[in-house]
Write a protein that holds these residues in place. Structure first.
Motif, PDB file in Angstrom:
ATOM      1  N   MET A 146       0.839  -1.189   0.000  1.00 38.82           N
ATOM      2  CA  MET A 146       0.000   0.000   0.000  1.00 38.82           C
ATOM      3  C   MET A 146       0.875   1.241   0.000  1.00 38.82           C
ATOM      4  N   ALA A 147       0.439   2.255  -0.731  1.00 39.11           N
ATOM      5  CA  ALA A 147       1.173   3.522  -0.746  1.00 39.11           C
ATOM      6  C   ALA A 147       1.084   4.163   0.636  1.00 39.11           C
ATOM      7  N   ASP A 177      -0.704   0.305  -5.799  1.00 45.75           N
ATOM      8  CA  ASP A 177      -0.399   0.526  -4.388  1.00 45.75           C
ATOM      9  C   ASP A 177      -1.264   1.643  -3.806  1.00 45.75           C
ATOM     10  N   ARG A 178      -1.512   2.681  -4.625  1.00 43.96           N
ATOM     11  CA  ARG A 178      -2.361   3.770  -4.129  1.00 43.96           C
ATOM     12  C   ARG A 178      -3.804   3.309  -3.988  1.00 43.96           C
ATOM     13  N   LEU A 179      -4.246   2.505  -4.956  1.00 43.15           N
ATOM     14  CA  LEU A 179      -5.610   1.998  -4.901  1.00 43.15           C
ATOM     15  C   LEU A 179      -5.804   1.163  -3.643  1.00 43.15           C
ATOM     16  N   ARG A 220      -4.298   1.423  -0.810  1.00 42.64           N
ATOM     17  CA  ARG A 220      -4.380   2.306   0.346  1.00 42.64           C
ATOM     18  C   ARG A 220      -5.752   2.971   0.434  1.00 42.64           C
ATOM     19  N   VAL A 221      -6.239   3.450  -0.715  1.00 45.63           N
ATOM     20  CA  VAL A 221      -7.539   4.120  -0.736  1.00 45.63           C
ATOM     21  C   VAL A 221      -8.637   3.169  -0.296  1.00 45.63           C
ATOM     22  N   LEU A 222      -8.604   1.946  -0.820  1.00 44.50           N
ATOM     23  CA  LEU A 222      -9.655   0.989  -0.478  1.00 44.50           C
ATOM     24  C   LEU A 222      -9.609   0.669   1.007  1.00 44.50           C
ATOM     25  N   ASP A 223      -8.408   0.592   1.532  1.00 49.65           N
ATOM     26  CA  ASP A 223      -8.255   0.323   2.953  1.00 49.65           C
ATOM     27  C   ASP A 223      -8.879   1.458   3.762  1.00 49.65           C
TER      28      ASP A 223
END
Lengths: 373, 568
Positions: free
Chosen positions: A28-29, A286-288, A290-293
């Motif tokens: 994750m980002a 990786d950004r996706l 993080r966002v979903l998390d």
């Protein structure tokens, strides 16, 4: 050690699901850019969502941007430039539909991406009709509603109770302040002219219906100041420039409860509207992840209920409503100030986004031409 | 006398040189080249050097300013979206007579196009585009995107009932795929298998078998569209996916249209199945595509939809420019918009008129101030200059909001007027949220742009000219009007151009204080950029505004002369 134990204890159950989800998406980002509306609303999001999230993930950098008013245009420009710099964007439902249509927002599967309610109800059922399309992740319900000066109500008259009193210049003389666009104004004009709610949109598709709405608006046209930003309406009423105005209920709440202005609400025929997140299409993995998390955490039942302690917007989940408590600073009970409170909802209608998506261009041209005459 | 003879002499010399040149050819420089060429070369080198010196700035401006503007303005005519999203439909519509609903062939083309567009999530974008022209199409496209996967289902079921092989992806790849692609795909699959999860090389792009397009033209086209789309959009493989229903529709149409001999001439791996299907299609239950689409959304079975697609099928359109001047493109040619929707011409007129009023008020207010500034002793004038510049350094929003506080009905100015007794309490003046408000606030905001060029020009006018005029008997007025004023005109010119051009494109202040009668065309442009997303119309309005400014500039140049403009 102790802190860690507490954190684990309190968030253990919440963490389990998103962690599993995150793993499936790899790394994750460690930084994300969130876009919202600024002001009290953004502050409520930071307090209810992002501060607790950062306590759990201290190494994640959260950057807040206040560009939601121009989010649609900016996202389109980013997509054309091939460089999406935003990770999560707060928009109104109508904009979410447009972004989804344009392929600028990511389609999501609510049950997969969003947390179930504490009693196990799946997200799709918990949000219900708030999920207006495949891209939209609802957060709050707000309303466009009328308010009036309590100190200028003519003697011996009941104070205004709803949007239809806007058109009653005889009982309630004085200037009005209305939004400078057709949405809600056209509906009110017809509703207050006696058209039944279920016929309003059919009527607005015909020339006669549009003429009828404009004729009704004509009766107050010269007595009306047309605002373009919601803060203006509050200022106009607070300054005593106008007797009645329409704006968002959260703005009225802060003028009444936090700034003690002599303003009263006229809830009848308030127009409910939704606000929520969209994830831009085409984020790197990786950004996706993080966002979903973050979204999984920030839209769960407790977080949405927490937000209501800072601002008088109703949580979009059915399961959050019973958890709404008191205002974080003023200590007043928040439920009666919510647009979704049954006492405020004798007559309400929901912004018909899909209808407006079709007719907005057409009616907007007519509305602006009507204003200019 | 001497002058004249000298002139004569030089003339004679010139004539002599010319005659000399005519006799001996061009004059040569020291290196033997013609002098003219040599001179040109030296000059060119000088020009190049000068150009190189400004090149960084020039390139910067070209890249960050000129190119984006041109790109944006180009959108006002661009319209590729229709022909790119519905390529087959647009071609099929070429020989449509526009009298009646189009033929089944056009609907079939639409089915193939729409299926691909829906899978690539492009159909709604086209819907929004066409909704600008015909209200309601946006939801037709959105709704049809959900229904399109059922178009052709009848045929898919019948083919599969006939022979279950038609359900198998292998049947289709054997029929449609190029043998080279099949082997490349097999290799790729083996590699992917061996590499496991980390393998992220895409599958080789699908290729059609040679000759299949001659036997089954529509099917080959529809299948390739299917294969490429699922490869690119979903990273799926045609070897594992059953084709879309529209591919079965294409197969039915091909087999029904072809004479049996064409299919009999095919000797590929699926020849037997194909021949069986060809024999059976005559007995197939058929559906009218027009009805299928009409059931999905009524608009497909009505004329306006097709007239709109047909009218906007060209890659370039004048539609946005027409809309920007209250006209519209209809099947019968160009027509005026209905009266209750005409707004842009009015807004252009209002923008120009109010910009002129603002410019004139700026001249009237700014001239005396600039005169005072330039004629006071340095210390006082510097102090005054700071007072002029102070609001200039304050945020635009703050100044605009301050005007709201001052001008509103319960505001400072009205309060004072009521207190003094000029107006009654119940007849307060409406000074804001109308044209008056815009003119007052914008005059104030733009005033420094008038004062500064005026001031810098007036500083350079020597005071002794006026003194000389007076000593020769001129009155104060004559000395000012005949001697001083003409010398200050370049400053007025510069100030007017600055103020007028700035105000014609102003946006924030009219939006906040303009109410319903004081907004400008730029407010509509902003609306189309950020809210309606109709960038084409916004670009057309912007282009017209730019052209207007250039025309006015040209007129100004002809009337006043641009050489007479001085910024200091």
């Amino acid at each position: 050690m102790k802190l860690r134990t507490i954190l684990l204890a309190t968030t253990g159950s919440l963490m389990a699901a998103p962690m599993a989800f995150g793993d499936a998406h790899g790394n994750m980002a460690n930084s994300m850019t969130l876009v919202s509306w600024g002001g009290a609303y953004q502050a409520s999001q930071i307090a209810a969502y992002s501060n607790p999230y950062q306590e759990m993930h201290p190494d994640v950098e959260m950057i807040w941007d206040e560009s939601s008013p121009e989010a649609v245009a900016r996202l389109r420009a980013m997509e054309e430039a091939g460089n999406i710099t935003w990770d999560l964007v707060d928009v109104e439902a109508a904009d979410a539909i447009r972004l989804c249509d344009e392929g600028l927002a990511m389609e999501i599967d609510a049950n997969e991406v969003l947390a179930p309610a504490p009693d196990g109800t799946e997200a799709e059922d918990d949000f219900g009709e708030m999920l207006v399309n495949d891209c939209f992740i609802p957060q709050i319900v707000f309303s466009t509603v009328a308010a009036y000066r309590t100190d200028q109500v003519p003697a011996g008259v009941e104070p205004p109770s709803g949007a239809c009193d806007l058109f009653d210049l005889e009982t309630y003389p004085g200037q009005r302040a209305l939004n400078r666009n057709p949405i809600a104004n056209m509906e009110w004009a017809l509703l207050c002219d006696g058209v039944a709610y279920e016929d309003v949109y059919d009527a607005l598709e015909t020339e006669e219906g549009i003429a009828q709405a404009f004729a009704m608006l004509d009766t107050i046209k010269d007595q009306t100041i047309w605002w373009s930003s919601a803060a203006e309406a509050v200022q106009l009423l607070a300054d005593g420039e106008v007797f009645m105005a329409t704006s968002y209920n959260g703005r009225w709440f802060s003028a009444i409860a936090e700034q003690n202005q002599p303003i009263g609400m006229a809830w009848d025929w308030q127009m409910l509207d939704l606000d929520g997140w969209i994830i831009p299409e085409g984020l790197p993995e990786d950004r996706l992840a993080r966002v979903l998390d973050f979204v999984y955490f920030a839209t769960d039942t407790q977080r949405l209920a927490d937000q209501a302690a800072y601002i008088s917007y109703g949580p979009a989940r059915a399961s959050s409503a019973p958890l709404v408590g008191t205002h974080a600073e003023l200590g007043i009970e928040m439920a009666p100030h919510m647009p979704t409170d049954p006492a405020n909802g004798e007559n309400t209608f929901v912004n018909n986004y899909l209808w407006w998506a079709d007719y907005r261009d057409d009616l907007d041209a007519r509305f602006q031409a009507w204003l200019a005459q | 006398m001497t002058d004249a003879s000298a002139g004569n002499a030089s003339q004679n010399a010139a004539t002599a040189r010319r005659e000399d040149a005519a006799r001996t050819g061009p004059m040569l420089a020291a290196d033997g080249r013609p002098l003219k060429a040599s001179l040109n070369r030296a000059l060119r080198r000088q020009k190049m050097r000068a150009l190189l010196l400004i090149a960084p700035l020039l390139i910067f401006i070209l890249v960050t300013f000129v190119a984006p503007i041109i790109d944006m303005l180009f959108r006002s005519v661009e319209n590729q979206i229709v022909s790119e999203t519905l390529p087959r439909t647009v071609v099929a519509l070429d020989d449509w007579d526009a009298q009646d609903l189009p033929s089944e062939d056009v609907y079939a083309a639409l089915a193939y196009d729409f299926n691909e567009a829906a899978e690539r999530r492009r159909h709604t974008r086209l819907g929004s585009r066409l909704n600008y022209e015909t209200t309601g199409l946006s939801s037709t496209f959105r709704r049809s995107g959900r229904g399109i996967e059922d178009v052709g289902e009848t045929y898919a079921e019948q083919f599969i009932d006939l022979d279950e092989a038609w359900e198998e992806p292998e049947t289709w790849t054997a029929l449609m795929a190029h043998p080279d692609w099949l082997s490349a795909q097999a290799e790729w699959a083996a590699e992917a298998e061996a590499a496991g999860r980390d393998f992220d090389e895409p599958e080789p792009a699908f290729r059609l078998a040679p000759g299949i397009a001659d036997v089954l033209p529509e099917t080959a086209d529809a299948y390739r569209s299917f294969a490429r789309t699922i490869q690119q959009e979903d990273e799926d493989s045609p070897t594992e996916e059953e084709p879309w229903n529209t591919v079965y529709l294409a197969l039915y149409r091909d087999l029904a249209a072809q004479p049996a001999s064409a299919v009999a001439a095919y000797f590929g791996p699926i020849a037997a199945e194909l021949a069986a299907a060809d024999a059976a299609v005559d007995g197939f239950e058929t559906v009218s595509l027009r009805e299928v689409f009409g059931e999905m959304d009524d608009a497909w079975a009505e004329m306006p939809m097709w007239e709109t697609i047909d009218a906007f099928s060209d890659p370039y359109t004048a539609g946005y420019f027409l809309a920007a001047i209250d006209l519209q493109l209809t099947p019968d040619g160009i027509e005026a918009q209905p009266e209750d929707q005409r707004i842009y011409i009015l807004l252009f007129q209002r923008t120009i008129f109010m910009s002129l009023v603002i410019t004139i008020s700026c001249v009237l207010l700014g001239y005396p101030i600039a005169y005072l500034l330039s004629n006071l002793p340095a210390r006082t004038s510097n102090l005054l200059l700071i007072l002029v510049l102070l609001p200039f350094w304050t945020s635009l929003l703050v100044r605009t909001s301050a005007w709201k506080v001052l001008l509103q009905q319960e505001g400072v100015i009205n309060d004072i007027l009521v207190w003094v007794g000029f107006i009654a309490d119940d007849a307060r003046l409406q000074l804001i949220n109308n044209q008056t408000g815009t003119i007052i606030a914008m005059t104030h905001i733009l005033l420094p742009f008038m004062i500064l060029p005026l001031f810098s020009v007036m500083k350079t006018i020597p005071p002794y000219y006026v003194r000389a005029a007076k000593s020769l008997g001129a009155t104060n007025w004559t000395a000012f009007w005949r001697v001083y004023f003409p010398q200050s005109i370049p400053g007025i010119g510069a100030g007017c151009i600055l103020v007028f051009i700035l105000s014609i494109g102003y946006y924030i202040t009219p939006e906040l204080v303009g109410g319903r009668t004081g907004t400008f065309i730029s407010n509509r442009i902003a609306f189309h950029i950020s809210e309606s997303l109709n960038w084409g119309l916004a670009a057309a309005l912007g282009s017209i505004l730019l052209a207007l400014v250039l025309v006015l500039y040209w007129i100004y140049d002809r009337m006043v002369g641009i050489d007479n403009v001085k910024l200091g």
